[in-house]
Design a protein around this motif. Structure first.
Motif, PDB file in Angstrom:
ATOM      1  N   ARG A 128       0.918  -1.240   0.048  1.00 13.56           N
ATOM      2  CA  ARG A 128      -0.015   0.052  -0.068  1.00 13.56           C
ATOM      3  C   ARG A 128       0.812   1.327   0.093  1.00 13.56           C
ATOM      4  O   ARG A 128       0.210   2.453  -0.335  1.00 13.56           O
ATOM      5  CB  ARG A 128      -0.952   0.065   1.279  1.00 13.56           C
ATOM      6  N   ARG A 245      -5.012   4.154 -10.749  1.00 17.90           N
ATOM      7  CA  ARG A 245      -5.788   4.375  -9.557  1.00 17.90           C
ATOM      8  C   ARG A 245      -7.123   5.399 -10.326  1.00 17.90           C
ATOM      9  O   ARG A 245      -8.257   5.130  -9.885  1.00 17.90           O
ATOM     10  CB  ARG A 245      -5.179   4.931  -8.470  1.00 17.90           C
ATOM     11  N   ASN A 250      -7.942  -0.944  -8.690  1.00 17.79           N
ATOM     12  CA  ASN A 250      -7.439  -1.506  -7.250  1.00 17.79           C
ATOM     13  C   ASN A 250      -6.174  -1.815  -7.338  1.00 17.79           C
ATOM     14  O   ASN A 250      -5.685  -2.651  -7.429  1.00 17.79           O
ATOM     15  CB  ASN A 250      -8.270  -2.242  -6.599  1.00 17.79           C
ATOM     16  N   TYR A 252      -3.487  -1.775  -5.313  1.00 16.40           N
ATOM     17  CA  TYR A 252      -3.163  -2.717  -4.183  1.00 16.40           C
ATOM     18  C   TYR A 252      -3.324  -4.181  -4.632  1.00 16.40           C
ATOM     19  O   TYR A 252      -2.550  -4.883  -4.606  1.00 16.40           O
ATOM     20  CB  TYR A 252      -3.686  -2.383  -3.062  1.00 16.40           C
ATOM     21  N   SER A 253      -4.583  -4.432  -4.896  1.00 17.18           N
ATOM     22  CA  SER A 253      -4.886  -5.829  -5.271  1.00 17.18           C
ATOM     23  C   SER A 253      -4.113  -6.491  -6.404  1.00 17.18           C
ATOM     24  O   SER A 253      -3.534  -7.569  -6.232  1.00 17.18           O
ATOM     25  CB  SER A 253      -6.329  -5.959  -5.761  1.00 17.18           C
TER      26      SER A 253
END
Length: 393
Positions: A128, A245, A250, A252-253
């Motif tokens: 993150r 983003r 997503n 992070y995913s």
């Protein structure tokens, strides 16, 4: 263009770097063939080198899935390699202090599961954040894993390592007894230089088939993933994460998926190494393994699966080829020559080919958008015209 269907057209379609790689590869194969026929290179040792090349190709594939696709800086290649090696060894070896005696397939599953858990533990708190944090955390992870393997004797046998590891095909029908049932052969192609094919040769041949299967499946999977919408999102994240983003992805995913995928491939390389070498120790988790993987990816071209394969082969060639310098009367210790040659390769690539020898353009959606040749293909008409849509707005 298929090489088998039209060799001339296929060769003409190659870029200059691709022709150079093809020429060097053919020359090197002819050199190895000559060494085999003259007895200068034993067939069993040759197959062992092919296995090592496949192992480094897997490590390069794993790092390429993280750095080349998504821009994730992972300095713990040796850690995931060691998790795969020790995970399989501790489940299958006779000298295992915790288990042992299980089928190698069980060891493969356990190694991949442990690597998955470790990737999640390191990825959840760092992905993150900026890439710097993953680099720092992964660098620490590599040293933590090495020290645990070295000092926790109750778990890993410490500095003694794990011995008595069976071949990967132990317990398999036909394949488990294949090396013993095959007859020994003595081939004489050049008088005075016989080629002996015994039990060890057939065992090495099975290992080569295993790593070719692992590497082939991994290559095809990564190639498909690279051209898929999933791969395009990863490339967008690598170029500009804020843009990805802003497009509603997503990130992070996606970064977590890429990190786990690469870590599992690295662990798979460790599993193969365990059953190739039949011994694993703390020295196998040396940070130089991570360095070799990074050099292979940079040399071949970040994001290029072909480049990762080529880089892995070059690393093994330099690493093992310098051993033969002992046969020549030179006033130089050949061991440091490995790092010197690899350093020269890095400097040369950064100076003359910073994008790598085989950049990934050929592996993307537009095959004609290659380095130095052709232009990006564009449709003859717009989307609305193709759909038979309306006129000017």
């Amino acid at each position: 263009m298929s090489l088998l269907a039209d060799p001339k057209a296929a060769f003409a379609d190659l870029t200059r770097p691709e022709r150079w790689v093809l020429g060097v590869s053919v020359a090197f194969m002819l050199f190895l063939l000559g060494a085999l026929l003259t007895g200068a290179l034993g067939p069993t040792y040759f197959l062992f080198l092919v296995g090592l090349a496949g192992m480094y190709a897997l490590l390069s594939f794993g790092l390429n899935a993280q750095w080349g696709f998504t821009g994730l800086i992972n300095f713990s290649v040796a850690a995931f390699f060691g998790i795969g090696a020790y995970g399989s060894a501790l489940m299958t070896a006779e000298s295992s202090p915790i288990a042992g005696g299980f089928n190698p397939l069980v060891g493969l599953v356990v190694a991949l599961v442990v690597a998955l858990v470790l990737a999640l533990l390191i990825g959840i708190p760092t992905l993150r954040l900026r890439a710097d944090y993953l680099a720092i955390a992964s660098l620490g992870l590599a040293e933590v894993v090495r020290l645990v393997v070295l000092n926790e004797r109750w778990l890993t046998n410490g500095s003694a390592g794990v011995r008595g590891i069976p071949s990967f095909f132990k317990g398999w029908p036909v394949l488990s007894t294949f090396p013993e049932t095959m007859p020994g052969l003595r081939l004489v192609v050049i008088p005075g230089s016989p080629i002996i094919l015994g039990t060890s040769f057939w065992e090495a041949l099975l290992n080569v088939l295993l790593v070719l299967t692992f590497a082939g499946v991994t290559f095809l999977m990564l190639r498909r993933a690279h051209q898929s919408p999933w791969g395009r999102v990863l490339r967008t994240i690598r170029s500009d994460e804020d843009l990805a983003r802003a497009l509603g992805k997503n990130t992070y995913s996606f970064k977590m998926q890429s990190f786990i995928l690469g870590s599992l491939i690295m662990a798979l390389a460790g599993v193969f190494y365990t059953h190739l070498n039949l011994y694993v120790g703390p020295g196998d988790l040396d940070p130089i393994t991570t360095f070799y993987a990074w050099v292979a990816v940079i040399l071949g071209g970040s994001g290029s699966n072909r480049g990762a394969l080529f880089g892995g082969i070059v690393i093994v060639t330099i690493r093992e080829g310098t051993r033969f310098l002992n046969d020549f009367a030179i006033p130089i210790d050949p061991a440091p020559m490995r790092l010197l040659l690899i350093g020269i390769v890095i400097v040369a690539v950064m100076r003359y080919r910073p994008q790598g020898v085989l950049p990934p353009q050929r592996e993307l959606i537009w095959p004609s958008a290659v380095d130095g040749g052709g232009t990006t293909e564009t449709p003859d008409s717009g989307v609305r015209e193709q759909k038979g849509g309306g006129g000017d707005e």
